[in-house]
Design a protein around this motif. Structure first.
Motif, PDB file in Angstrom:
ATOM      1  N   MET A   1       0.833  -1.200   0.000  1.00 29.92           N
ATOM      2  CA  MET A   1       0.000   0.000   0.000  1.00 29.92           C
ATOM      3  C   MET A   1       0.874   1.258   0.000  1.00 29.92           C
ATOM      4  SD  MET A   1      -3.051   1.151  -0.056  1.00 29.92           S
ATOM      5  CE  MET A   1      -3.838   2.732   0.206  1.00 29.92           C
ATOM      6  N   GLU A   2       1.945   1.245   0.791  1.00 30.95           N
ATOM      7  CA  GLU A   2       2.843   2.397   0.848  1.00 30.95           C
ATOM      8  C   GLU A   2       3.483   2.656  -0.514  1.00 30.95           C
ATOM      9  OE1 GLU A   2       6.844   3.887   3.287  1.00 30.95           O
ATOM     10  OE2 GLU A   2       5.758   2.071   3.899  1.00 30.95           O
ATOM     11  N   ALA A   3       3.887   1.579  -1.200  1.00 32.34           N
ATOM     12  CA  ALA A   3       4.481   1.724  -2.529  1.00 32.34           C
ATOM     13  C   ALA A   3       3.456   2.240  -3.529  1.00 32.34           C
ATOM     14  CB  ALA A   3       5.046   0.380  -2.991  1.00 32.34           C
ATOM     15  N   LEU A  23      -3.991  -0.169 -10.453  1.00 31.10           N
ATOM     16  CA  LEU A  23      -3.656  -0.563  -9.089  1.00 31.10           C
ATOM     17  C   LEU A  23      -4.807  -1.323  -8.424  1.00 31.10           C
ATOM     18  CD1 LEU A  23      -1.748   2.538  -7.685  1.00 31.10           C
ATOM     19  CD2 LEU A  23      -0.819   0.273  -8.168  1.00 31.10           C
ATOM     20  N   LEU A  24      -6.047  -0.926  -8.709  1.00 25.73           N
ATOM     21  CA  LEU A  24      -7.192  -1.628  -8.145  1.00 25.73           C
ATOM     22  C   LEU A  24      -7.250  -3.072  -8.652  1.00 25.73           C
ATOM     23  CD1 LEU A  24      -9.926   1.159  -8.383  1.00 25.73           C
ATOM     24  CD2 LEU A  24      -8.783   0.331  -6.327  1.00 25.73           C
ATOM     25  N   THR A  25      -6.804  -3.277  -9.878  1.00 27.26           N
ATOM     26  CA  THR A  25      -6.762  -4.626 -10.431  1.00 27.26           C
ATOM     27  C   THR A  25      -5.656  -5.450  -9.770  1.00 27.26           C
ATOM     28  OG1 THR A  25      -7.576  -3.815 -12.557  1.00 27.26           O
ATOM     29  CG2 THR A  25      -6.533  -5.978 -12.549  1.00 27.26           C
ATOM     30  N   LEU A  26      -4.501  -4.806  -9.527  1.00 28.85           N
ATOM     31  CA  LEU A  26      -3.378  -5.510  -8.913  1.00 28.85           C
ATOM     32  C   LEU A  26      -3.550  -5.713  -7.411  1.00 28.85           C
ATOM     33  CD1 LEU A  26      -0.425  -3.663 -10.708  1.00 28.85           C
ATOM     34  CD2 LEU A  26      -1.153  -6.017 -11.094  1.00 28.85           C
ATOM     35  N   LEU A  27      -4.220  -4.765  -6.744  1.00 27.93           N
ATOM     36  CA  LEU A  27      -4.357  -4.807  -5.278  1.00 27.93           C
ATOM     37  C   LEU A  27      -5.824  -4.701  -4.874  1.00 27.93           C
ATOM     38  CD1 LEU A  27      -1.481  -2.281  -4.462  1.00 27.93           C
ATOM     39  CD2 LEU A  27      -1.321  -4.769  -4.386  1.00 27.93           C
ATOM     40  N   HIS A  30      -6.860  -3.769  -1.294  1.00 29.64           N
ATOM     41  CA  HIS A  30      -6.677  -2.397  -0.815  1.00 29.64           C
ATOM     42  C   HIS A  30      -7.580  -1.413  -1.552  1.00 29.64           C
ATOM     43  CE1 HIS A  30      -3.296  -3.489   1.696  1.00 29.64           C
ATOM     44  NE2 HIS A  30      -2.650  -4.031   0.669  1.00 29.64           N
ATOM     45  N   SER A  31      -8.629  -1.910  -2.192  1.00 31.17           N
ATOM     46  CA  SER A  31      -9.495  -1.045  -2.999  1.00 31.17           C
ATOM     47  C   SER A  31     -10.086   0.092  -2.193  1.00 31.17           C
ATOM     48  CB  SER A  31     -10.614  -1.885  -3.637  1.00 31.17           C
ATOM     49  OG  SER A  31     -10.100  -2.837  -4.520  1.00 31.17           O
ATOM     50  N   ALA A  32     -10.604  -0.221  -1.007  1.00 34.56           N
ATOM     51  CA  ALA A  32     -11.248   0.812  -0.187  1.00 34.56           C
ATOM     52  C   ALA A  32     -10.254   1.902   0.199  1.00 34.56           C
ATOM     53  CB  ALA A  32     -11.869   0.181   1.060  1.00 34.56           C
ATOM     54  N   ASP A  33      -9.040   1.515   0.601  1.00 30.65           N
ATOM     55  CA  ASP A  33      -8.031   2.501   1.000  1.00 30.65           C
ATOM     56  C   ASP A  33      -7.585   3.351  -0.181  1.00 30.65           C
ATOM     57  OD1 ASP A  33      -8.048   1.636   3.632  1.00 30.65           O
ATOM     58  OD2 ASP A  33      -6.497   0.123   3.279  1.00 30.65           O
ATOM     59  N   LEU A  34      -7.393   2.724  -1.331  1.00 32.26           N
ATOM     60  CA  LEU A  34      -6.951   3.470  -2.507  1.00 32.26           C
ATOM     61  C   LEU A  34      -8.008   4.477  -2.946  1.00 32.26           C
ATOM     62  CD1 LEU A  34      -5.287   0.618  -4.594  1.00 32.26           C
ATOM     63  CD2 LEU A  34      -4.131   2.625  -3.651  1.00 32.26           C
ATOM     64  N   LEU A  35      -9.264   4.059  -2.976  1.00 32.38           N
ATOM     65  CA  LEU A  35     -10.332   4.948  -3.424  1.00 32.38           C
ATOM     66  C   LEU A  35     -10.536   6.121  -2.475  1.00 32.38           C
ATOM     67  CD1 LEU A  35     -12.925   2.311  -4.684  1.00 32.38           C
ATOM     68  CD2 LEU A  35     -11.617   3.913  -6.091  1.00 32.38           C
ATOM     69  N   SER A  36     -10.296   5.900  -1.182  1.00 36.98           N
ATOM     70  CA  SER A  36     -10.515   6.959  -0.202  1.00 36.98           C
ATOM     71  C   SER A  36      -9.331   7.911  -0.091  1.00 36.98           C
ATOM     72  CB  SER A  36     -10.816   6.351   1.174  1.00 36.98           C
ATOM     73  OG  SER A  36      -9.712   5.595   1.642  1.00 36.98           O
TER      74      SER A  36
END
Length: 255
Positions: A1-3, A23-27, A30-36
C-alpha cells in the motif's frame, strides 16, 4: 500500500484514473483505501431538474449515483439515498450560493459544488469543490492553452461548539495540468498536485461559513504561491538554464 501511494503521488493528474484502475486490479484487497486516499480529477454531471452542472466526487456518491447540491436529488435516481439533515441542508444551500460568487471572482468562471454531511463526533464535514477548464474550448477566456484544468478539493471537518468556539480541520488538494501548442512555446505539458492541511480554533459568532470561507481563501493563496514557486518557478529556471533567452546569450568574439 505504501508503494502504491508513493507511485500515485508521482503520477500526473491527467493519468491518475488510468493508474488507479490498474492498481485496483493488482491490489483488490486495498481497494477501499486506494479509493478513499487517492484524489482523482473531478468529473461533472448536469442536474436535469435545475439545469445546472455539479461536480462528482466520493462525498456525494451513493452506490453509482451522485447527489446534486442544487436539487438535493440523486442522478441517476435511487431509493433511500443518503441526505443531509434539514438544518445542514439549509447551510449547504447557502454555501453553494456564496461559493459560486467566490468562484466567479477568483476563477472567472468554472464549476463549483459544496456538500455537507454529519460525522460521528456531533459535528459535520463540508467539502468545497472547484473545477476550472482553462482550455480554448472550455471556460478559458484568454485562449492561451490547448488543454488546461484546475481541480481544487477542500474538505473541512468542523467539531462541536464549545464555549462559542469550534475546531476546524481543513485538508486541501489542488491538481493542475496544462498543455500549450503554439509557435512561441511549441508543445509543452506541465502537471502536478499538491496537498496541505490547516487546523484552527475559531469563534462561531459570525457563523461557520465565514470561518470556512476565510480558511479556504487563505489556503488557496498559499497553494497558488507554492505551485508558482515549485512548478512554474522551477520549470522556468530549468528552461532558461538549458535554453537561455536570446537577449541574454553572450556572443563569442569572432576569431
Amino acid at each position: 500500500m505504501e508503494a502504491a501511494m508513493g507511485l500515485m503521488r508521482r503520477i500526473p493528474p491527467k493519468h491518475t484514473e488510468t493508474a488507479l484502475s490498474a492498481l485496483l486490479t493488482l491490489l483488490p484487497q486495498h481497494s477501499a483505501d486506494l479509493l478513499s486516499q487517492v484524489d482523482q480529477p473531478l468529473q461533472v454531471l448536469c442536474d436535469v431538474d435545475s439545469g445546472k452542472e455539479f461536480i462528482l466526487c466520493e462525498y456525494n456518491r451513493d452506490a453509482d449515483s451522485f447527489r446534486s447540491p442544487w436539487s438535493n436529488k440523486y442522478h441517476p435516481p435511487i431509493e433511500d439515498g443518503a441526505l443531509p439533515a434539514t438544518e445542514l441542508r439549509n447551510l449547504e444551500v447557502e454555501a453553494n450560493d456564496i461559493f459560486a460568487i467566490y468562484r466567479d471572482q477568483y476563477y472567472e468562471g468554472g464549476i463549483s459544488s459544496v456538500y455537507m454531511w454529519e460525522d460521528d463526533n456531533e459535528g459535520f464535514v463540508a467539502c468545497f469543490l472547484i473545477k476550472k477548464d482553462g482550455s480554448k474550448t472550455g471556460h478559458g477566456r484568454r485562449g492561451y492553452l490547448q488543454e488546461g484544468a484546475w481541480d481544487a478539493i477542500h474538505v473541512i471537518e468542523v467539531g462541536p461548539e464549545e464555549e462559542g468556539t469550534a475546531h476546524y480541520r481543513l485538508t486541501s488538494t489542488v491538481m493542475l495540468s496544462l498543455t500549450t501548442n503554439n509557435e512561441s512555446s511549441g508543445t509543452f505539458n506541465l502537471s502536478g498536485s499538491i496537498r496541505r492541511e490547516m487546523n484552527m480554533d475559531l469563534s462561531v459568532q459570525e457563523g461557520h461559513l465565514c470561518n470556512m470561507g476565510r480558511m479556504i481563501e487563505e489556503m488557496e493563496s498559499k497553494l497558488r504561491n507554492s505551485l508558482d514557486q515549485v512548478y512554474f518557478g522551477k520549470t522556468k529556471e530549468m528552461v532558461c538554464t538549458l535554453r537561455p533567452p536570446s537577449e541574454v546569450v553572450m556572443r563569442l568574439p569572432e576569431s
